[in-house]
Every structure is written in C-alpha cells, then in structure tokens.
Design a protein around this motif. Structure first.
Motif, PDB file in Angstrom:
ATOM      1  N   ASP A  16       0.813  -1.263  -0.057  1.00 40.85           N
ATOM      2  CA  ASP A  16      -0.030  -0.056  -0.043  1.00 40.85           C
ATOM      3  C   ASP A  16       0.871   1.055  -0.022  1.00 40.85           C
ATOM      4  OD1 ASP A  16      -3.009   0.743   1.511  1.00 40.85           O
ATOM      5  OD2 ASP A  16      -1.627   2.057   1.138  1.00 40.85           O
ATOM      6  N   GLU A  17       0.714   2.056  -1.036  1.00 43.68           N
ATOM      7  CA  GLU A  17       1.685   3.023  -1.163  1.00 43.68           C
ATOM      8  C   GLU A  17       1.465   4.076  -0.007  1.00 43.68           C
ATOM      9  OE1 GLU A  17       1.631   5.334  -4.888  1.00 43.68           O
ATOM     10  OE2 GLU A  17       1.374   3.215  -5.953  1.00 43.68           O
ATOM     11  N   ILE A  18       0.273   4.663   0.132  1.00 42.60           N
ATOM     12  CA  ILE A  18       0.116   5.297   1.309  1.00 42.60           C
ATOM     13  C   ILE A  18       0.700   5.045   2.610  1.00 42.60           C
ATOM     14  CG2 ILE A  18      -1.580   6.723   2.703  1.00 42.60           C
ATOM     15  CD1 ILE A  18      -3.269   6.703   0.134  1.00 42.60           C
ATOM     16  N   ILE A  19       0.777   3.661   2.914  1.00 42.86           N
ATOM     17  CA  ILE A  19       1.451   3.326   4.469  1.00 42.86           C
ATOM     18  C   ILE A  19       2.901   3.118   3.967  1.00 42.86           C
ATOM     19  CG2 ILE A  19       1.755   1.190   5.490  1.00 42.86           C
ATOM     20  CD1 ILE A  19      -1.176   0.426   5.310  1.00 42.86           C
ATOM     21  N   VAL A  20       3.189   3.144   2.800  1.00 39.07           N
ATOM     22  CA  VAL A  20       4.724   3.343   2.734  1.00 39.07           C
ATOM     23  C   VAL A  20       5.213   4.761   2.899  1.00 39.07           C
ATOM     24  CG1 VAL A  20       6.729   3.208   0.975  1.00 39.07           C
ATOM     25  CG2 VAL A  20       5.093   1.322   1.148  1.00 39.07           C
ATOM     26  N   GLY A  21       4.281   5.621   2.383  1.00 37.14           N
ATOM     27  CA  GLY A  21       4.706   6.999   2.617  1.00 37.14           C
ATOM     28  C   GLY A  21       4.800   7.496   4.018  1.00 37.14           C
ATOM     29  N   VAL A  22       3.733   6.966   4.884  1.00 37.21           N
ATOM     30  CA  VAL A  22       3.705   7.248   6.193  1.00 37.21           C
ATOM     31  C   VAL A  22       5.029   6.693   6.862  1.00 37.21           C
ATOM     32  CG1 VAL A  22       2.378   7.096   8.275  1.00 37.21           C
ATOM     33  CG2 VAL A  22       1.044   7.497   6.298  1.00 37.21           C
ATOM     34  N   ALA A  23       5.244   5.398   6.670  1.00 38.38           N
ATOM     35  CA  ALA A  23       6.067   4.769   7.227  1.00 38.38           C
ATOM     36  C   ALA A  23       7.726   5.616   7.171  1.00 38.38           C
ATOM     37  CB  ALA A  23       6.026   3.383   6.614  1.00 38.38           C
ATOM     38  N   GLY A  24       7.669   5.850   5.981  1.00 36.03           N
ATOM     39  CA  GLY A  24       8.984   6.779   5.521  1.00 36.03           C
ATOM     40  C   GLY A  24       9.430   7.827   6.532  1.00 36.03           C
ATOM     41  N   LYS A  25       8.071   8.335   6.552  1.00 34.80           N
ATOM     42  CA  LYS A  25       8.344   9.674   7.547  1.00 34.80           C
ATOM     43  C   LYS A  25       8.453   9.434   8.846  1.00 34.80           C
ATOM     44  CE  LYS A  25       5.765  13.959   7.943  1.00 34.80           C
ATOM     45  NZ  LYS A  25       5.158  13.684   9.579  1.00 34.80           N
ATOM     46  N   ALA A  26       7.568   8.396   9.132  1.00 32.77           N
ATOM     47  CA  ALA A  26       7.206   8.346  10.861  1.00 32.77           C
ATOM     48  C   ALA A  26       8.583   7.489  11.277  1.00 32.77           C
ATOM     49  CB  ALA A  26       5.993   7.543  11.112  1.00 32.77           C
ATOM     50  N   LYS A  27       9.189   6.810  10.642  1.00 36.38           N
ATOM     51  CA  LYS A  27      10.353   5.905  10.935  1.00 36.38           C
ATOM     52  C   LYS A  27      11.434   6.783  11.440  1.00 36.38           C
ATOM     53  CE  LYS A  27      13.911   2.918   9.430  1.00 36.38           C
ATOM     54  NZ  LYS A  27      14.889   2.356   8.427  1.00 36.38           N
ATOM     55  N   LYS A  28      11.783   8.060  10.788  1.00 38.36           N
ATOM     56  CA  LYS A  28      12.702   8.842  11.229  1.00 38.36           C
ATOM     57  C   LYS A  28      12.201   9.716  12.520  1.00 38.36           C
ATOM     58  CE  LYS A  28      13.807   9.860   6.425  1.00 38.36           C
ATOM     59  NZ  LYS A  28      13.133  10.455   5.438  1.00 38.36           N
ATOM     60  N   GLU A  29      11.001   9.933  12.394  1.00 39.86           N
ATOM     61  CA  GLU A  29      10.564  10.462  13.601  1.00 39.86           C
ATOM     62  C   GLU A  29      10.766   9.708  14.821  1.00 39.86           C
ATOM     63  OE1 GLU A  29       7.221  13.315  11.399  1.00 39.86           O
ATOM     64  OE2 GLU A  29       6.462  11.624  12.334  1.00 39.86           O
ATOM     65  N   MET A  30      10.362   8.534  14.532  1.00 41.13           N
ATOM     66  CA  MET A  30      10.635   7.631  15.949  1.00 41.13           C
ATOM     67  C   MET A  30      12.191   7.504  16.227  1.00 41.13           C
ATOM     68  SD  MET A  30       7.606   6.690  16.585  1.00 41.13           S
ATOM     69  CE  MET A  30       6.838   8.389  16.195  1.00 41.13           C
ATOM     70  N   SER A  31      12.942   7.511  15.292  1.00 41.28           N
ATOM     71  CA  SER A  31      14.357   7.453  15.498  1.00 41.28           C
ATOM     72  C   SER A  31      14.628   8.565  16.716  1.00 41.28           C
ATOM     73  CB  SER A  31      15.480   7.449  14.556  1.00 41.28           C
ATOM     74  OG  SER A  31      14.917   6.426  13.692  1.00 41.28           O
ATOM     75  N   TYR A  32      14.284   9.738  16.023  1.00 45.10           N
ATOM     76  CA  TYR A  32      14.470  10.778  17.289  1.00 45.10           C
ATOM     77  C   TYR A  32      13.850  10.562  18.696  1.00 45.10           C
ATOM     78  CZ  TYR A  32      15.393  15.139  19.876  1.00 45.10           C
ATOM     79  OH  TYR A  32      15.522  15.922  20.445  1.00 45.10           O
ATOM     80  N   HIS A  33      12.632  10.134  18.561  1.00 42.15           N
ATOM     81  CA  HIS A  33      11.953  10.004  19.816  1.00 42.15           C
ATOM     82  C   HIS A  33      12.546   8.849  20.786  1.00 42.15           C
ATOM     83  CE1 HIS A  33       7.806  11.411  18.367  1.00 42.15           C
ATOM     84  NE2 HIS A  33       8.828  12.076  17.795  1.00 42.15           N
ATOM     85  N   ILE A  34      13.105   8.042  20.170  1.00 42.93           N
ATOM     86  CA  ILE A  34      13.995   6.737  20.874  1.00 42.93           C
ATOM     87  C   ILE A  34      14.965   7.742  21.340  1.00 42.93           C
ATOM     88  CG2 ILE A  34      15.310   4.743  20.640  1.00 42.93           C
ATOM     89  CD1 ILE A  34      13.585   3.803  18.431  1.00 42.93           C
ATOM     90  N   ARG A  35      15.693   8.321  20.748  1.00 44.70           N
ATOM     91  CA  ARG A  35      16.996   9.070  21.375  1.00 44.70           C
ATOM     92  C   ARG A  35      16.677   9.779  22.527  1.00 44.70           C
ATOM     93  NH1 ARG A  35      19.582  12.182  16.552  1.00 44.70           N
ATOM     94  NH2 ARG A  35      19.737  13.973  18.085  1.00 44.70           N
ATOM     95  N   HIS A  36      15.670  10.516  22.216  1.00 45.07           N
ATOM     96  CA  HIS A  36      15.350  11.643  23.218  1.00 45.07           C
ATOM     97  C   HIS A  36      14.894  10.890  24.476  1.00 45.07           C
ATOM     98  CE1 HIS A  36      14.498  15.789  24.410  1.00 45.07           C
ATOM     99  NE2 HIS A  36      13.671  15.286  25.193  1.00 45.07           N
ATOM    100  N   SER A  37      13.999  10.070  24.278  1.00 43.27           N
ATOM    101  CA  SER A  37      13.385   9.506  25.542  1.00 43.27           C
ATOM    102  C   SER A  37      14.410   8.481  26.163  1.00 43.27           C
ATOM    103  CB  SER A  37      11.979   8.780  25.406  1.00 43.27           C
ATOM    104  OG  SER A  37      12.194   7.786  24.071  1.00 43.27           O
ATOM    105  N   GLY A  38      15.167   7.926  25.259  1.00 47.24           N
ATOM    106  CA  GLY A  38      16.156   7.110  25.712  1.00 47.24           C
ATOM    107  C   GLY A  38      17.198   7.586  26.600  1.00 47.24           C
ATOM    108  N   GLU A  39      17.580   8.644  26.084  1.00 48.93           N
ATOM    109  CA  GLU A  39      18.614   9.415  26.938  1.00 48.93           C
ATOM    110  C   GLU A  39      18.319   9.906  28.098  1.00 48.93           C
ATOM    111  OE1 GLU A  39      21.826   9.558  26.162  1.00 48.93           O
ATOM    112  OE2 GLU A  39      21.944   9.315  24.083  1.00 48.93           O
TER     113      GLU A  39
END
Lengths: 250, 94, 327
Positions: A118-141
């Motif tokens: 599903d192209e739309i899901i791929v689109g959301v995933a591409g953006k959200a994955k990067k956001e989650m990386s930062y959330h992990i870093r921020h909350s993990g620290e």
C-alpha cells in the motif's frame, strides 16, 4: 473482506493521536524550558501521523469521513488504541518510559511497513520511521539519566517500569483482522517484532540500571475497544468543544 | 538555591556549503542533551543541516578593553584591498 | 547567548558625564551595544528589567492558551495551537538567554518568577473561558505584541535585538492563526458567532492596555527612548494597533466594544473611549483573576521538575568523574 482496513488503520491512528494528546498535556508544565519545546515536538509528530492515517481511513471503503469525524465523534468503545498510550502522564519518568516503549516499537513497525504493497502506508512509514528514531534517542537518553542519576530518580523510573511494562505485550498483538492484511503484505506483523524490541529496550535498561522485568502476564484489550477508565476522561476533554457544536466548522 | 545547569552556545549550518553560524544558547546538563535540545529549540523550522554545541565557558573572547589595539591597526592598511590599485578600465575585470 | 567569559564583566567604572555622553553618542550613531561593552549601570538595569519581564510574559503566556490545547475542536487547530504554545516557550528561552548576557542566570530569573517577585504582562492574568479566546489571543494579544516587538528588532542592545528578530520571524504565523480562527467562528453557527463576539468583548480592553500607561504617566519611557531600547511611545503603538485592528473586526462582522470608537480624519486614525486605568493598575499589582494560579502553575512545574534536573546533573557529574579517573 477488505472492509476492515479501516479498523487496522484506526488502531494505528488512535495510538498516535492518544499518545500525542498525552504529550500535549505537558505543554507549559515540563521540568525545564528546553523540555517544554521537546515534548510538543514529539506530540506534533504523532498527531501529524494520526492525521494522515485518519484521512486515509476516512476515504477508503466509502467511509466518507473526515479526520475530525474519526477523532472527535467516536466513543471510548470505538477507540482501538493499545492501553499503553492512554496511560496518564503521572510524572516525567512515566512519560519518557512510555515514549521509549512506544517509539522503539513503532520504529520497528514502520521499518517493516516500508515493504507494504500500500503506497500510502509506505509514505507514512518513511516519514514516521525517522521521527521515531529521534523519539527513541530523546526518551532513551532521559531513561538512562533517570536510571543512572540520583537514588530518587532511579526509584521513580523503577516505579514507572513497574506500572507500565505490563501494558507492553499488547503492542505485539495481531488482531484477526490484521492477520488478513499481514498475509496480503499490506501491514507488517506486530508479533514478529517482539524479540527485537525486547533486545533494544534491554540494552537501554542496562545503561539505566533497570533490571529487565521478569514477570509474565499482560494487560490488554485496547484493540477490542476495552479500555481503562482514564481514556474516557481524555476523550471527554478532547472532544468536548467539537461535540458541543454539531456540524460546526472550525 | 537550585543547581545551575550549564549554558551552551548553539551554532547551526543552514545548508551545506555555508559555515555554522551562532544562533543562540540554551541550558543542558551534558553534551548529548545539549545537542538534543538544540535540535528541538533551534531547528523547528528547517533551519539547518548540522548543529554544533559548545559549552559557553569554553569560549575565549578577546578583551573588549583591547579592542583599539586589536582592531584599529588594520584600518589604515588599505593596500590589502583590491580597490587600492589603479588598473586601466580597458583591461576589463581583474 | 554568550559565555560567562563574554558576559558583561560588571567592571565598575566612574560614570562621569563624559562617559555617559560618549555612550549616548554611540547610541545616537545607531551603534549596537554588545554584552562585553562598558555600559551605564542604569542602561543595564533597564535592559535586565525589560528583557526579564518580556521573557516571563512569554513563559506565563503558555498557560492561558495551553489551557485549550487538549480541547482544540479539530486536529488542524490542535497541531497549530500546540506549535504556537511551544513557540512561546521558545521565545521565553531566547529572551532568558539575552538577559543572561547581562549576568543574570536562568535560575535566578526562574526563581523571581515562581516566587511571585517578577513582573509579567498583565494580559495573561485573565482566564481563557472559551475556544474563541484562543482566536482572540492570537489576533489581539499577539497583534499587540507584534506592534511592540517589531521596533525591538532594532533595539540598541545587540542580543535583545537578535532575539527579537528570531521571535518576530516565528510569530508571524501566530496572529494569522488567531485571526483565521476568529474568522471561522464569525462565519459559523449562531453559537460560534456569539462565542467570538464574547471573546472580543473580554479581550479588547486588556489588549489595548497592553501598551502600558499613557505617555504622560509612563515612568521609564523617556530614558528608554533616549537609549533606543524603546523606539515608539506607548500611545503611538496603541494608536497603530487600533488603526490596524478595527478594519479587521469590521471585515468579519464583529463589533469592537467601544461606543466612542470613531474615525478621526484630522489624525488619520481612530479615536477611542477612555481606558479603565483603575482596572489596569489593579491587574498590574497582581490582582488579576488568574494571577495567583499562573504563578502556582509555574512553581509547580519547577518544583516537580527538580528531581529530573537533579538526575541529569548527577548523571553528568558521574561521567565527568569517570573521565577524570581514566586520565
């Protein structure tokens, strides 16, 4: 049978909206000014993802609903978020731990969702994955600093683990409805992400001097609309203005 | 009285090809938190592609009382500038 | 914005007439003053007072609007409001940094605020009672703030001017989101229209008062103008604000609650009715309906955050000790 993609999308959207809402409750009340900016940043990421998913859900299967119809006009029993995200903020330890649990899970999830048909899901995933990386870093620290900070902060973090870990197993629950879309390569399996998630959380817990919880058991039910009592209050507040003016535009 | 959280200076590279520019400061307990805070405070509108944070106490500044002796001596060295030299217009751009 | 090494060194100098004249000459020549420049104590004091007050206002200003973040009636509005309130926090942060270049620490400034010693804009001591108040604040309060802030971008003190440039750039969306919100209510259902008019009725006069007392009664005004901290008088800015806002209200069919408001051809501006200065001074003195609640809320956040800040310090301390041990 495709009539339930809506449900699957709502699960994802509700997770993002409810947790984003919880973060927005911090605005103006954080432990330091820098964090008054950081928490809304994460909240805005999640609300943004929720909006895209609601909009998509509203257009498929002749739903003809807007993002706001879906966010503001459904009741507790219709919300399909997991229980973890609706847990109250309590204190900063609960907040950053909840964020770490969720973002670690969602990063793995969106990473797999990049392969969706599903192209739309791929689109959301591409953006959200990067956001989650930062959330992990921020909350993990933060989790590391609370765990390896003072006796008091370590104690508060352990209390948060005790309160929240029991909700994490639900993150990996594939509903029968979702299994259909997993087989069609539209959605990733949640269950398959569990061992990776545990490994990642464990590596942060080690740095935070938090023993990985041994206990069995779980609290779940959110995907079936069976929530804790807190969600009703959250929705009562969130939906109050919208519902007081039926049909109004904002 | 509460403990003071260290002050950091933040420098952002707006885009590759440009140098990092001082944009402001913030408070953070260590360098990792300072980078995170700089990202959250100073790049909310696409302002950059790279961040530097420097503990404010690590900056050594020239003495303002010595501004005259530092900077005035260069004022009359006009032969360091291209316009000091007369080149006939016929030569064109040089 | 500058290191401790760069922060105003507090050099005690004889403030002779010659020194003061030379300083004034620099100001008159539109030279910017930077943190490590020698400056009259009174100039420094005036700046600290004004910047701190401005910063506190941004910080406290998060609360009345934050009160509606969780109830915003659409997801679009929710995101916009959250981003706006977040910006206010950022602006407080930039301004605290500017004040820090004059030698006052963030902690001192925060203590002033949470102990109730600091002054902040009295507008934030009014409650937000309906969703329309969010529109009214963006449109009127941010509109009034912008009138004040744009000239501050040219203020004689470098760090303050630079902070204000950043603030103004970011704030450009704040007033627009407020007006757009108000417009959607004014063009909406009967109940929405009433809500919008009620919000305008309650926020109009406090917004007009935001510019401070009339020039004749303004104590710091003259010196502040001479030092180019302030560039326009209270009454000038107030007039500019009214002139700009009245047509905006007319455009969305809302009525400004001032029966004496009318266009004056001679001054090419609006005349307005008398301002209730008794109310203004009462709120300034800390008797606004929400004054105590605002301070309590900030104090609560600060006190409850202490263990978090302590944890971060303790962690940093441990890492420093390890590094020293390893060397």
């Amino acid at each position: 049978m495709s009539s339930n993609l809506t449900q699957a999308l709502l699960e994802l959207a509700d997770d993002n909206l409810i947790l984003g809402h919880r973060l927005s409750e911090w605005c103006g009340h954080a432990p330091m000014l820098e964090e008054d900016l950081a928490l809304p940043n994460m909240g805005l990421d999640l609300i943004g993802t929720a909006r895209t998913l609601y909009s998509y859900a509203g257009t498929i299967e002749s739903n003809n609903k807007s993002e706001d119809d879906l966010a503001f006009l459904r009741d507790e029993r219709e919300f399909l978020n997991c229980l973890l995200v609706e847990r109250p903020n309590v204190n900063f330890a609960h907040t950053v731990l909840k964020q770490l649990y969720f973002s670690t899970f969602m990063k793995l999830y969106w990473n797999e969702a990049l392969n969706s048909k599903d192209e739309i899901i791929v689109g959301v995933a591409g953006k959200a994955k990067k956001e989650m990386s930062y959330h992990i870093r921020h909350s993990g620290e933060w989790v590391i600093r609370l765990g390896d900070g003072t006796t008091e902060s370590n104690k508060k973090l352990l209390e948060a683990v005790d309160a929240l870990h029991i909700y994490t197993n639900e993150l990996f629950f594939d509903t029968p409805n979702n299994i259909y879309f997993i087989k069609k390569d539209i959605l990733p399996s949640r269950k398959a992400l569990k061992s990776k998630w545990e490994k990642e959380i464990n590596s942060i817990f080690k740095m935070a001097f938090v023993p990985y919880p041994e206990f069995e058991g779980e609290l779940s039910g959110g995907r079936l609309g069976l929530h804790g009592e807190e969600l009703g209050h959250l929705l009562a507040s969130m939906q109050s203005v919208h519902r007081a003016h039926p049909g109004a535009k904002w | 009285m509460t403990k003071t959280t260290p002050l950091w200076e933040v420098f952002i590279r707006p885009r590759n090809g440009l140098s990092h520019k001082h944009v402001g400061s913030l408070h953070a307990s260590d360098k990792t938190m300072a980078i995170n805070a700089a990202r959250d405070v100073y790049t909310r509108r696409n302002e950059g592609t790279s961040i530097w944070v420097v503990p404010s106490i690590s900056i050594t500044a020239s003495d303002p009382d010595k501004a005259d002796e530092n900077f005035e001596p260069s004022e009359d060295k006009i032969y360091r500038h291209p316009t000091f030299y007369d080149i006939p217009e016929d030569i064109g751009h040089m | 914005m500058y290191s401790q090494g760069l922060i105003n060194s507090d050099t005690q100098i004889e403030e002779s007439q010659e020194f003061l004249d030379a300083f004034q000459a620099r100001i008159d020549a539109e030279e910017k003053i930077e943190p490590n420049d020698v400056m009259p104590q009174a100039y420094k004091k005036m700046l600290v007072r004004q910047i701190a007050q401005h910063a506190h206002s941004e910080i406290v200003g998060m609360l009345p609007e934050g009160n509606w973040v969780t109830r915003a009636p659409s997801l679009r509005r929710k995101a916009a409001l959250l981003a706006k309130v977040q910006d206010e926090g950022g602006h407080g942060l930039y301004l605290y940094s500017a004040a820090e270049t004059l030698g006052v620490s963030r902690e001192e400034l925060t203590e002033q605020l949470v102990t109730g010693k600091a002054k902040f804009s009295s507008i934030f001591n009014y409650p937000t009672l309906s969703w329309a108040d969010i529109g009214a604040i963006g449109w009127l309060v941010d509109g009034a703030a912008i009138m004040n802030q744009i000239p501050l971008c040219r203020c004689s003190y470098g760090p303050y001017a630079r902070a204000m440039i950043r603030v103004c750039k970011e704030e450009s969306f704040h007033q627009r989101q407020g007006y757009e919100l108000m417009m959607s209510l004014a063009q909406g259902t009967e109940k929405q229209k009433q809500m919008a008019q009620d919000a305008l009725n309650r926020w109009w006069w406090p917004s007009v008062m935001m510019f401070g007392p009339h020039d004749a009664e303004s104590t710091h005004s003259d010196q502040s103008m001479r030092w180019k901290i302030k560039r326009f008088t209270n009454d000038d800015l107030r007039q500019k604000f009214i002139n700009a806002t009245v047509p905006q209200a007319t455009f969305i069919d809302l009525k400004i609650p001032d029966k004496d408001l009318r266009w004056n051809d001679d001054k090419e501006g609006y005349d307005h009715g008398p301002i209730d200065w008794a109310e203004f001074w009462n709120v300034v003195k800390g008797n606004g309906p929400m004054a105590r609640d605002r301070i309590t809320a900030r104090k609560k956040a600060w006190d409850e955050g202490e263990w978090v800040r302590d944890a971060a310090h303790a962690y940093a301390e441990k890492r420093r000790a390890e590094k020293i041990a390893a060397e």
